[in-house]
Enzyme design. Structure first.
Site, PDB file in Angstrom:
ATOM      1  N   HIS A 104       0.819  -1.221   0.000  1.00 12.57           N
ATOM      2  CA  HIS A 104       0.000   0.000   0.000  1.00 12.57           C
ATOM      3  C   HIS A 104       0.848   1.264   0.000  1.00 12.57           C
ATOM      4  O   HIS A 104       0.361   2.339  -0.327  1.00 12.57           O
ATOM      5  CB  HIS A 104      -1.039  -0.023   1.125  1.00 12.57           C
ATOM      6  CG  HIS A 104      -0.493   0.268   2.486  1.00 12.57           C
ATOM      7  ND1 HIS A 104       0.145  -0.668   3.245  1.00 12.57           N
ATOM      8  CD2 HIS A 104      -0.497   1.398   3.234  1.00 12.57           C
ATOM      9  CE1 HIS A 104       0.515  -0.130   4.391  1.00 12.57           C
ATOM     10  NE2 HIS A 104       0.135   1.124   4.410  1.00 12.57           N
ATOM     11  N   HIS A 118       7.690  -2.285   2.174  1.00 12.67           N
ATOM     12  CA  HIS A 118       7.524  -0.829   2.081  1.00 12.67           C
ATOM     13  C   HIS A 118       8.858  -0.079   1.905  1.00 12.67           C
ATOM     14  O   HIS A 118       9.000   0.743   1.013  1.00 12.67           O
ATOM     15  CB  HIS A 118       6.818  -0.272   3.316  1.00 12.67           C
ATOM     16  CG  HIS A 118       5.500  -0.935   3.613  1.00 12.67           C
ATOM     17  ND1 HIS A 118       4.656  -1.402   2.637  1.00 12.67           N
ATOM     18  CD2 HIS A 118       4.870  -1.208   4.787  1.00 12.67           C
ATOM     19  CE1 HIS A 118       3.570  -1.917   3.195  1.00 12.67           C
ATOM     20  NE2 HIS A 118       3.682  -1.822   4.498  1.00 12.67           N
ATOM     21  N   ASP A 138       7.943  -7.301   8.082  1.00  6.99           N
ATOM     22  CA  ASP A 138       6.675  -6.560   8.030  1.00  6.99           C
ATOM     23  C   ASP A 138       6.822  -5.247   7.262  1.00  6.99           C
ATOM     24  O   ASP A 138       5.898  -4.815   6.585  1.00  6.99           O
ATOM     25  CB  ASP A 138       6.218  -6.271   9.475  1.00  6.99           C
ATOM     26  CG  ASP A 138       4.840  -5.624   9.550  1.00  6.99           C
ATOM     27  OD1 ASP A 138       3.916  -6.146   8.902  1.00  6.99           O
ATOM     28  OD2 ASP A 138       4.693  -4.601  10.248  1.00  6.99           O
TER      29      ASP A 138
HETATM   30  C1  BG6 Z   1       1.541  -2.505   7.330  1.00  6.13           C
HETATM   31  C2  BG6 Z   1       2.246  -3.198   8.452  1.00  6.13           C
HETATM   32  O1  BG6 Z   1       1.901  -3.069   6.100  1.00  6.13           O
HETATM   33  O2  BG6 Z   1       1.880  -1.133   7.329  1.00  6.13           O
HETATM   34  C3  BG6 Z   1       1.907  -2.544   9.774  1.00  6.13           C
HETATM   35  O3  BG6 Z   1       1.882  -4.570   8.478  1.00  6.13           O
HETATM   36  C4  BG6 Z   1       2.157  -1.065   9.722  1.00  6.13           C
HETATM   37  O4  BG6 Z   1       2.654  -3.133  10.832  1.00  6.13           O
HETATM   38  C5  BG6 Z   1       1.502  -0.449   8.503  1.00  6.13           C
HETATM   39  O5  BG6 Z   1       1.641  -0.479  10.904  1.00  6.13           O
HETATM   40  C6  BG6 Z   1       1.904   1.011   8.345  1.00  6.13           C
HETATM   41  O6  BG6 Z   1       1.147   1.590   7.323  1.00  6.13           O
HETATM   42  P1  BG6 Z   1       0.794   3.127   7.330  1.00  6.13           P
HETATM   43  O7  BG6 Z   1       0.097   3.359   6.039  1.00  6.13           O
HETATM   44  O8  BG6 Z   1      -0.050   3.362   8.534  1.00  6.13           O
HETATM   45  O9  BG6 Z   1       2.109   3.835   7.416  1.00  6.13           O
END
Ligand code: BG6
Length: 492
Positions: A180, A242, A237
């Site tokens: 995402h 990311h 994770d």
């Molecule tokens: C997710 C992780 O992919 O991304 C989580 O599994 C994390 O642990 C989250 O909290 C963070 O996403 P964002 O969009 O809130 O920065």
């Protein structure tokens, strides 16, 4: 600002894991916003599926609560919410058994022209099983797309198994692997910033860039996700997906087009150019941490052991590491990455720090020259700042000062930034895979991550403790200061 909404064709979407946290917190709100903006209408249909028996009205009520609980949904949205809920259905389906599959097939009906989406918001061990059952029940059509959440596996080998199972039913162009972060507004802006402007590209290399920092800091702890998180840890994770994806977008060569494969080919080259970190150098290049009880936003918070329910866990909730991209453009430029739970604040940013000027004119004047830096803030306060040194205006001779050329998106465009899932879900329906991970990217990312994990598994010492509400273990500061650099802090 007027935003242009390009409607998508009508679709049918099933969300497995439809009563889960992700569905209520992210997927339904994202769909609702796209519906409210008329990107799709009531000729599209959505069905939640999970094992739990529930009737349609109860399901709609749960989604209504979730939508009303979100910031941004107000009573003015009530009408839109009711119209949206009218597109939503629920079927109890047993992923591993036979219950519910005939109903699901009947729900889709016989037509094969409409786009079908299968969103697997479930544990990854169900991905293969669900794909096989969708095929066995004749629900998969040429217009079908499957959407899977990270993590794809827990290491390279398990990811291959999952990808094999998905690939046995779906062609690669039908598989949408969500990261995402790639749907976040500023991340996309990074592409525009780099490739729609001539100014940066000549400087975007080892001749002018001193180093790059990527920070994804969270103030929250692992909350109710301890069972998942303890088997995962921050490296799997966050870093495997990311942070590496952000690194790829910073480091990749200009693709020939925005075509999905053109972009993904370039990202893949970056992943393959990462210098391995393994047992021979992990101690010098990586720092792991785990939070202890402390304070967050003024209140006392428990440590990881209490949050996860695993007293002697060696799972890391913080990682800092120094990566290197071994290619012509980036030779010798460190990429410092850090991410963690229960840090001082929620802050995600990419900082590109440029080299010092070659000859300093301003000896002995007030203030000092600070190396230019470009900060790309993902959250909160999305925006881009280019920090420059200028003369402070006014009399009194030459005094130097750091000021940002500031592009804060909320102020500049006065627009609600769409949530990442909104864009990504519509891209799935449109069949645009540019912002999704291709199989070989996932493989290359694990190939770099696995040896780090293995090195940590062999290391006798556990992750270093850090107090909740701090910036992680002292070793993280030492990792970068050893090189004469510091983690980014904004100039006051
Ligand atoms: C997710 C992780 O992919 O991304 C989580 O599994 C994390 O642990 C989250 O909290 C963070 O996403 P964002 O969009 O809130 O920065």
């Amino acid at each position: 600002m007027t935003s242009r909404i390009v409607p998508v064709k009508a679709f049918d979407l099933v969300i497995f894991g439809g009563t889960g946290d992700l569905a209520y917190r992210k997927i339904f709100p994202a769909l609702f916003h796209r519906f409210r903006d008329r990107q799709f209408g009531d000729d599209s249909r959505i069905v939640g599926a999970s094992r739990r028996p529930m009737d349609r009205d109860a399901y709609r009520a749960a989604i209504r609560d979730a939508l009303l609980g979100q910031t941004g949904a107000s009573s003015a949205d009530t009408d839109a919410i009711e119209r949206f809920l009218a597109t939503v259905d629920y079927i109890a389906v047993d992923g591993r058994g036979d219950a519910g599959w005939t109903e699901l097939r009947d729900w889709f009906g016989a037509g094969t022209q409409k786009v079908r989406g299968f969103y697997l918001a479930t544990a990854p061990d169900l991905f293969g099983v669900l794909a096989a059952r969708l095929a066995a029940h004749g629900i998969v059509t040429p217009q079908a797309r499957i959407i899977v959440e990270k993590p794809i596996g827990t290491d390279g080998a398990s990811a291959e198994e999952i990808n094999d199972a998905l690939g046995a039913v779906f062609s690669e162009r039908q598989i949408f692997r969500i990261d995402h972060y790639l749907g976040k507004e500023t991340v996309q802006n990074l592409l525009a910033l780099r490739f729609a402007n001539i100014l940066l590209e000549p400087l975007w290399n080892a001749h002018y860039v001193d180093h790059v920092q990527i920070t994804v800091a969270e103030a929250l702890g692992v909350g109710g996700r301890g069972a998942y998180y303890d088997r995962s840890g921050a490296l799997r994770d966050m870093v495997q997906n990311h942070l590496l994806q952000l690194l790829c977008l910073v480091a990749m060569e200009p693709p020939a087009s925005l075509d999905a494969d053109a972009v993904r080919d370039e990202k893949l080259k970056v992943l393959r150019a990462l210098v391995p970190i393994d047992a021979s150098n992990a101690a010098a290049l990586t720092v792991r941490g785990q939070y202890r009880a402390g304070a967050s936003h003024g209140g006392a918070v428990p440590g990881y052991a209490d949050d996860s329910g695993v007293p002697d866990s060696r799972t890391e909730t913080f990682v800092a590491l120094k990566a290197a991209v071994s290619n012509w453009r980036w030779s010798g430029v460190p990429f410092y990455l850090r991410t963690g739970k229960r840090l001082q604040e929620q802050r995600s940013e990419i900082v590109v720090v440029f080299r010092p000027v070659p000859h300093l004119l301003f000896q002995g004047v007030d203030g000092h020259v600070v190396d230019n830096r470009l900060t790309i803030r993902l959250q909160p306060d999305e925006g881009i700042k280019l920090w420059l040194t200028i003369k402070e205006p006014g009399p009194g001779g030459m005094r130097l000062k750091q000021v940002p050329l500031d592009m804060s998106f909320a102020q500049a465009f006065n627009a609600r930034a769409p949530e990442a899932y909104e864009r990504l879900l519509m891209d799935v329906i449109r069949g645009n895979a540019t912002l999704f991970m291709r199989r070989d990217e996932v493989r290359a990312a694990w190939a770099w991550i696995d040896p780090i994990r293995e090195a940590w598994a062999q290391a006798p010492e556990p992750p270093r403790p850090y107090v909740a509400g701090s910036w992680g273990p002292a070793g993280s500061v030492a990792l970068i200061e050893r090189d004469g650099r510091t983690w980014n802090e904004e100039f006051a």
